[in-house]
Design a protein around this motif. Structure first.
Motif, PDB file in Angstrom:
ATOM      1  N   ARG A 186      -7.287   5.511  -1.526  1.00 38.24           N
ATOM      2  CA  ARG A 186      -6.295   4.451  -1.686  1.00 38.24           C
ATOM      3  C   ARG A 186      -6.221   4.096  -3.167  1.00 38.24           C
ATOM      4  NH1 ARG A 186      -4.890   5.939   2.499  1.00 38.24           N
ATOM      5  NH2 ARG A 186      -4.965   4.903   4.488  1.00 38.24           N
ATOM      6  N   ARG A 243      -4.433   2.009  -6.686  1.00 30.66           N
ATOM      7  CA  ARG A 243      -3.711   0.869  -7.251  1.00 30.66           C
ATOM      8  C   ARG A 243      -2.856   1.403  -8.390  1.00 30.66           C
ATOM      9  NH1 ARG A 243      -8.642  -0.693  -5.789  1.00 30.66           N
ATOM     10  NH2 ARG A 243      -8.745  -2.369  -4.263  1.00 30.66           N
ATOM     11  N   THR A 282       4.787   5.277  -1.642  1.00 31.45           N
ATOM     12  CA  THR A 282       3.942   4.455  -0.776  1.00 31.45           C
ATOM     13  C   THR A 282       3.848   5.052   0.626  1.00 31.45           C
ATOM     14  OG1 THR A 282       5.825   2.988  -0.411  1.00 31.45           O
ATOM     15  CG2 THR A 282       4.215   2.285  -2.026  1.00 31.45           C
ATOM     16  N   ILE A 297      -0.019   3.277   1.063  1.00 31.40           N
ATOM     17  CA  ILE A 297      -0.311   1.972   0.453  1.00 31.40           C
ATOM     18  C   ILE A 297       0.963   1.121   0.504  1.00 31.40           C
ATOM     19  CG2 ILE A 297      -2.234   2.623  -1.076  1.00 31.40           C
ATOM     20  CD1 ILE A 297      -0.236   3.154  -3.301  1.00 31.40           C
ATOM     21  N   PRO A 298       0.830  -0.227   0.478  1.00 33.05           N
ATOM     22  CA  PRO A 298       2.040  -1.053   0.493  1.00 33.05           C
ATOM     23  C   PRO A 298       2.745  -1.067  -0.864  1.00 33.05           C
ATOM     24  CG  PRO A 298       0.084  -2.443   0.445  1.00 33.05           C
ATOM     25  CD  PRO A 298      -0.407  -1.030   0.547  1.00 33.05           C
ATOM     26  N   LYS A 299       4.073  -1.193  -0.815  1.00 32.27           N
ATOM     27  CA  LYS A 299       4.845  -1.380  -2.051  1.00 32.27           C
ATOM     28  C   LYS A 299       5.036  -2.868  -2.254  1.00 32.27           C
ATOM     29  CE  LYS A 299       9.412  -0.126  -2.411  1.00 32.27           C
ATOM     30  NZ  LYS A 299      10.416  -0.967  -3.079  1.00 32.27           N
ATOM     31  N   ILE A 300       4.656  -3.340  -3.414  1.00 32.29           N
ATOM     32  CA  ILE A 300       4.821  -4.761  -3.726  1.00 32.29           C
ATOM     33  C   ILE A 300       5.857  -4.858  -4.837  1.00 32.29           C
ATOM     34  CG2 ILE A 300       3.659  -6.833  -4.582  1.00 32.29           C
ATOM     35  CD1 ILE A 300       1.121  -5.854  -3.208  1.00 32.29           C
ATOM     36  N   ARG A 351       0.329 -12.629  -3.011  1.00 36.40           N
ATOM     37  CA  ARG A 351       0.627 -11.392  -2.272  1.00 36.40           C
ATOM     38  C   ARG A 351      -0.563 -10.422  -2.318  1.00 36.40           C
ATOM     39  NH1 ARG A 351       0.822  -7.922   0.515  1.00 36.40           N
ATOM     40  NH2 ARG A 351       2.434  -6.421   1.056  1.00 36.40           N
ATOM     41  N   LEU A 352      -1.245 -10.373  -3.459  1.00 41.24           N
ATOM     42  CA  LEU A 352      -2.376  -9.437  -3.593  1.00 41.24           C
ATOM     43  C   LEU A 352      -3.573  -9.858  -2.747  1.00 41.24           C
ATOM     44  CD1 LEU A 352      -2.383  -8.476  -7.391  1.00 41.24           C
ATOM     45  CD2 LEU A 352      -1.422  -7.234  -5.458  1.00 41.24           C
ATOM     46  N   ASP A 361      -3.297  -6.411   3.697  1.00 39.12           N
ATOM     47  CA  ASP A 361      -2.825  -5.026   3.516  1.00 39.12           C
ATOM     48  C   ASP A 361      -2.954  -4.541   2.079  1.00 39.12           C
ATOM     49  OD1 ASP A 361      -0.790  -6.643   2.479  1.00 39.12           O
ATOM     50  OD2 ASP A 361       0.775  -5.216   3.014  1.00 39.12           O
ATOM     51  N   ALA A 362      -3.223  -5.479   1.144  1.00 34.37           N
ATOM     52  CA  ALA A 362      -3.359  -5.076  -0.259  1.00 34.37           C
ATOM     53  C   ALA A 362      -4.823  -4.887  -0.664  1.00 34.37           C
ATOM     54  CB  ALA A 362      -2.702  -6.113  -1.163  1.00 34.37           C
ATOM     55  N   TYR A 405      -2.322  -0.521  -3.563  1.00 34.60           N
ATOM     56  CA  TYR A 405      -0.913  -0.941  -3.555  1.00 34.60           C
ATOM     57  C   TYR A 405      -0.195  -0.275  -4.703  1.00 34.60           C
ATOM     58  CZ  TYR A 405      -3.499  -4.166  -6.556  1.00 34.60           C
ATOM     59  OH  TYR A 405      -4.377  -4.680  -7.470  1.00 34.60           O
TER      60      TYR A 405
END
Ligand code: AP5
Length: 231
Positions: A14, A16, A35, A40-43, A85-86, A90-91, A95
């Protein structure tokens, strides 16, 4: 229903990641493919601000007063939004940040949050695209206001004109994609965000990728460069 790029091995680790680049460089487009591929999530701070504006929250209204003029939203508002958000579950393990950090102040804040947790970014991908290409691309962009899928009238048209392939909602032109605002966004990008590339170059994290090739070629180039970077 879209044909997703494939064929390259990608690390199971995973990651960053940060995606940098001028407005219209393809951060949203590439961010979605990457992603999905990397799990991984897209922020995206741009998507978060547009959602807040759509929901009519106080943050959304305040942010819109800046984005509608092509200006950056103040650092303190963005930092509070991203920090929260971080912290979401899920982060926790990785991410991709799209549209953040956009000023050196934001980059320094992110660095200190990560340092406090004993972690660091794996790579920062800078999509390089000339201003004239950008102005043309943005004029032909349409987005889905609900699921954020991005289209281009020529290069990536929806199957049914003006309708989102994914959720069926009518596509729109973003409020800040009017021609007169795009030049202002580019001016601010060169003044405030380009210094962020030097910040990450000095830290050995920057990967520059030409973003003016077909979408799938750019995706493959990014994945290849990330694999080389993380060894
Ligand atoms: P944000 O939503 O982040 O906008 P942006 O950075 O200006 O980037 P864009 O979304 O315009 O473009 P993109 O690089 O994602 O390109 P896309 O993939 O869509 O931010 C909006 C505003 O919010 C900012 O102006 C600011 O006010 C505020 N804000 C956000 N974050 C902030 C922060 N951290 N601090 C302060 N303020 C903040 O592609 C563009 C078009 O080209 C599409 O139509 C696409 O289909 C097409 N395309 C993509 N790749 C290719 C290709 N390789 N070839 C041909 N066409 C392509």
């Amino acid at each position: 229903p879209r044909d997703r790029p494939g064929g390259l091995p990608v690390s199971e680790q995973r990651m960053r990641l940060v995606l940098l680049g001028p407005p219209g460089a393809g951060k949203g487009t590439q961010g979605q493919y990457l992603t999905e591929r990397l799990g991984i999530p897209k922020i995206s701070t741009g998507d978060m601000l547009r959602d807040a504006a759509e929901d009519g929250t106080e943050l959304g209204r305040e942010a819109k007063s800046f984005t509608d003029q092509g200006r950056l939203v103040p650092d303190e508002l963005i930092l509070a939004l991203v920090r929260k958000r971080l912290e979401e579950p899920d982060a926790a393990e990785g991410y991709l940040l799209d549209g953040f950090p956009r000023t050196v102040v934001q980059a320094e804040a992110l660095e200190s949050w990560l340092e406090a947790q004993g972690i660091r970014l794996d790579a920062v991908v800078d999509l390089v695209v000339e201003d004239d290409v950008i102005v043309d691309r943005i004029s032909k962009r349409r987005i889905c206001p609900v699921c954020h899928e991005t289209y281009h009238l020529v290069n990536r048209p929806p199957v049914k004109p003006d309708v989102c392939d994914v959720c069926g909602k009518p596509l729109v032109l973003r409020d800040d994609d009017r021609a007169e605002l795009v030049r202002e966004r580019l001016r601010i990008y060169h003044e405030r965000t380009e210094p962020v590339t030097s910040f990450y170059r000095q830290r050995g994290l920057l990967i520059s990728i030409p973003g003016d090739h077909p979408v799938k070629e750019v995706t493959v180039a990014i994945i290849h460069a990330i694999e080389q970077q993380i060894g």
